[in-house]
Design an enzyme around this catalytic site. Structure first.
Site, mmCIF file in Angstrom:
data_model
loop_
_atom_site.group_PDB
_atom_site.id
_atom_site.type_symbol
_atom_site.label_atom_id
_atom_site.label_comp_id
_atom_site.label_asym_id
_atom_site.label_seq_id
_atom_site.Cartn_x
_atom_site.Cartn_y
_atom_site.Cartn_z
ATOM 1 C CD GLU A 33 -40.153 -16.052 46.237
ATOM 2 O OE1 GLU A 33 -39.125 -16.271 45.581
ATOM 3 O OE2 GLU A 33 -40.141 -15.803 47.464
ATOM 4 C CB SER A 67 -42.188 -9.104 61.032
ATOM 5 O OG SER A 67 -43.590 -8.966 60.852
ATOM 6 C CE LYS A 91 -41.055 -11.278 53.221
ATOM 7 N NZ LYS A 91 -42.176 -10.623 53.937
HETATM 8 C C1 PLP Z 1 -43.276 -11.245 54.426
HETATM 9 C C2 PLP Z 1 -43.616 -10.779 55.782
HETATM 10 C C3 PLP Z 1 -43.948 -11.681 56.805
HETATM 11 C C4 PLP Z 1 -44.091 -13.158 56.583
HETATM 12 O O1 PLP Z 1 -42.941 -13.819 56.179
HETATM 13 P P1 PLP Z 1 -42.117 -14.746 57.166
HETATM 14 O O2 PLP Z 1 -41.172 -15.453 56.273
HETATM 15 O O3 PLP Z 1 -43.074 -15.643 57.863
HETATM 16 O O4 PLP Z 1 -41.418 -13.846 58.125
HETATM 17 C C5 PLP Z 1 -44.198 -11.189 58.062
HETATM 18 N N1 PLP Z 1 -44.150 -9.858 58.321
HETATM 19 C C6 PLP Z 1 -43.836 -8.963 57.357
HETATM 20 C C7 PLP Z 1 -43.801 -7.517 57.711
HETATM 21 C C8 PLP Z 1 -43.557 -9.386 56.061
HETATM 22 O O5 PLP Z 1 -43.263 -8.493 55.116
#
Ligand code: PLP
Length: 401
Positions: free
Chosen positions: A116, A383, A94
């Site tokens: 948000e 992610s 993010k």
């Molecule tokens: C917020 C988040 C997501 C989901 O958001 P996307 O916009 O689909 O990437 C996925 N993995 C993590 C670790 C997150 O913090």
């Protein structure tokens, strides 16, 4: 630098039938200004020089592409590589988007940023970048999410942000976005709205994609350096879809690379307690864009469920709806109990505690790897890291050891 290898969206923000700008009239001038400012920034080398330099020195990029040898051996098939977004500053992808939009807000002369947040991860990334760039930050968060993610509320406050509780609707992410949009309509002149995923009205889906594409660009260089060829599959979890688009998009013209997006099947698609918009939703409008949406027969947005707060969202970015429609990507869904299994598997085979969101992608990759042969390559976008999820995992495993 951003490469323009794909012509979509068109100038109205459409990926064929998906996307667009279903926004109140009062927001259109602000969206136009944002679009203009972004297009200028996009063609300014010094903007990218600053983005790249801070990505390196502040966010810790490039993140490694790591060969998960023991996980690969455990699955007994294709080689699994992990793109380590969990190592980026604040613990997830993010920060890439927050940094890009923070720099843009500054360039536009805005001193007040609103955002948000659901799980709090985007709120933390936004608060972090605002502290770094000297901007005022207000984060809208559902009361239910504030209760579930109290540690992130504390983090945002420490970082100097104001957290505003949202008590409407289900008191979760979709309500926080509604509130942020409402606030933006009222204070549009001096306020920058820093949206957290590839959703919302044009130009957000394309802009957030471009900032997150740093993931896929690095991955391409790294896999070519390590394996001298492109991967066969790229697998990523999909909430709004930003980490997935970020790793997919730079490979869009590499037709041999298959994309798989993994949504949250929660307690099971059949129970209705899930967040799988692409797998089980219908085309509709949510938060300013046309895309797949979880809605009832009357078009009202449904309540969602996922063990991972970051995937607990009833919509999805319009570009994913487009990829699904043209068959460029395949979307599947993984249940909470499978997620917990994959979560523990990665901890024990690799010494990496993944975010519950990322564990969705790990589960599907592990299952798939075992059906493929050893020459094949799967890249999983890891992610984020799982520290934020400890409370939830402890509770879930006590009930279900
Ligand atoms: C917020 C988040 C997501 C989901 O958001 P996307 O916009 O689909 O990437 C996925 N993995 C993590 C670790 C997150 O913090």
């Amino acid at each position: 630098m951003i490469t323009r290898d794909n012509q979509l969206p068109d100038s109205y923000g459409y990926f064929e039938q998906f996307g667009g700008r279903f926004a109140p009239e009062t927001l259109i001038p602000a969206l136009d200004k944002l679009n203009k400012a972004y297009n200028e920034a996009k063609n300014t080398p010094s903007f990218w020089a600053e983005f790249n330099s801070l990505s390196h020195d502040y966010s810790g990029r490039p993140t490694p592409l790591y060969f998960a040898q023991r996980l690969t051996e455990h699955c007994g098939g294709a080689q699994i590589f992990l793109k380590r977004e969990d190592i980026a500053h604040t613990g997830a992808h993010k920060i890439n988007n927050a940094l890009g939009q923070g720099l843009l807000a500054k360039k536009m002369g805005k001193r007040r940023v609103i955002a948000e947040t659901g799980a709090g991860q985007h709120g933390v990334a936004a608060a972090t970048i605002c502290a770094k760039l000297g901007l005022n930050c207000i984060v809208y968060m559902g009361e239910e999410d504030m209760r579930r993610q109290s540690l992130n509320v504390f983090r945002m406050k420490l970082l100097g942000a104001e957290v505003r509780p949202v008590s409407s609707g289900s008191k979760t992410l979709k309500d926080a976005i509604n509130e942020a949009i409402r606030e933006w309509v009222t204070n549009v002149r001096d306020t920058y709205y820093l949206l957290g995923s590839v959703v919302g009205p044009h130009p957000y889906p394309v802009m957030v994609r471009d900032f997150q594409s740093i993931i896929g660009k690095e991955t391409k260089e790294q896999i070519l350096a390590k394996c001298h060829r492109l991967p066969d599959y790229i697998i990523a979890c999909v909430g709004g879809g930003s980490n997935a688009i970020g790793i997919f998009h730079p490979f869009i013209n590499d037709r041999s690379v298959e994309f798989i997006g993994v949504e949250a099947a929660g307690r099971g698609i059949k129970t209705g307690k899930h967040a799988a918009s692409l797998v089980a939703g219908r085309v509709g409008v949510l938060h300013g864009a046309k895309s797949y949406v979880l809605q009832n027969y009357a078009g009202q947005i449904m309540e969602t469920h996922s063990i991972s707060a970051g995937l607990d969202y009833p919509g999805v970015g319009p570009e994913h709806s487009y990829y699904q429609t043209i068959g460029r990507a395949t979307y599947v869904a993984v249940e909470d109990k499978e997620v917990l299994e994959a979560f523990q598997l990665l901890c024990q085979t690799e010494g990496i505690i993944p975010a519950l969101e990322s564990a969705h992608a790990i589960f599907y990759a592990a299952k798939m790897a075992s059906t493929l042969d050893r020459e094949q390559i799967i890249v999983v976008n890891l992610s984020g890291r799982g520290d934020k999820d400890m409370d939830i995992v402890v509770k879930a495993l006590e009930m279900n050891p």
